[in-house]
Design a protein around this motif. Structure first.
Motif, PDB file in Angstrom:
ATOM      1  N   UNK A  58       0.846  -1.200   0.000  1.00 53.22           N
ATOM      2  CA  UNK A  58       0.000   0.000   0.000  1.00 53.22           C
ATOM      3  C   UNK A  58       0.881   1.249   0.000  1.00 53.22           C
ATOM      4  N   UNK A  59       1.880   1.264   0.863  1.00 55.99           N
ATOM      5  CA  UNK A  59       2.768   2.429   0.970  1.00 55.99           C
ATOM      6  C   UNK A  59       3.498   2.684  -0.351  1.00 55.99           C
ATOM      7  N   UNK A  60       4.071   1.646  -0.929  1.00 54.29           N
ATOM      8  CA  UNK A  60       4.825   1.816  -2.172  1.00 54.29           C
ATOM      9  C   UNK A  60       3.908   2.190  -3.335  1.00 54.29           C
ATOM     10  N   UNK A  61       2.711   1.642  -3.362  1.00 58.69           N
ATOM     11  CA  UNK A  61       1.756   1.981  -4.415  1.00 58.69           C
ATOM     12  C   UNK A  61       1.313   3.431  -4.286  1.00 58.69           C
ATOM     13  N   UNK A  62       1.000   3.853  -3.073  1.00 59.38           N
ATOM     14  CA  UNK A  62       0.564   5.228  -2.835  1.00 59.38           C
ATOM     15  C   UNK A  62       1.641   6.226  -3.229  1.00 59.38           C
ATOM     16  N   UNK A  63       2.893   5.913  -2.909  1.00 65.82           N
ATOM     17  CA  UNK A  63       4.001   6.799  -3.291  1.00 65.82           C
ATOM     18  C   UNK A  63       4.043   7.022  -4.799  1.00 65.82           C
ATOM     19  N   UNK A  64       3.736   5.984  -5.552  1.00 70.24           N
ATOM     20  CA  UNK A  64       3.734   6.121  -7.016  1.00 70.24           C
ATOM     21  C   UNK A  64       2.464   6.797  -7.528  1.00 70.24           C
TER      22      UNK A  64
END
Length: 138
Positions: A58-64
């Motif tokens: 979730x964190x890595x997806x949101x950053x993108x």
């Protein structure tokens, strides 16, 4: 079912998003578009490698997603990181037999105890594609 067609720009962006996540070492097991007739919309389902890795994905997806070009292509309800989809991802990966599978729509498919009404594969980790490896002779 006017909304049933998946826009090419969203599909291509989803391929780029999956590729960017993989390059960053994100715990992405699979990514596929899933059509939900009851809400008349497609959702990009991002499946973590395990339930424990859901928050990291979730964190890595949101950053993108907050960066261009993704923020102008996807709405907030277009993507879903779902640790409950691991079994579905494994079943769909095992169902895939032929290349190219990315972008090939599967309709009304029941496999390995899982039902798929309309799904368009974007990315699967190679270890999920068990029948593809056998079919290709690898």
């Amino acid at each position: 079912m006017a909304a049933e067609s998946l826009v090419d720009s969203k599909f291509e962006a989803s391929r780029q998003l999956a590729s960017a996540l993989v390059q960053r070492g994100a715990p992405l097991l699979a990514a596929f578009w899933d059509f939900h007739e009851d809400i008349d919309r497609w959702t990009l389902v991002l499946v973590p490698t395990s339930s424990n890795e859901k928050h990291r994905l979730i964190k890595q997806t949101t950053e993108l997603l907050i960066e261009p070009p993704y923020r102008s292509i996807f709405s907030i309800s277009d993507t879903l990181v779902d640790g409950q989809q691991i079994d579905r991802a494994r079943a769909l990966g095992a169902y895939i037999r032929y290349e190219p599978y990315i972008g090939r729509r599967f309709d009304t498919t029941f496999t390995d105890g899982q039902f798929f009404e309309s799904v368009v594969p974007v990315y699967f980790r190679p270890e999920l594609l068990t029948r593809l490896a056998v079919a290709s002779g690898a």
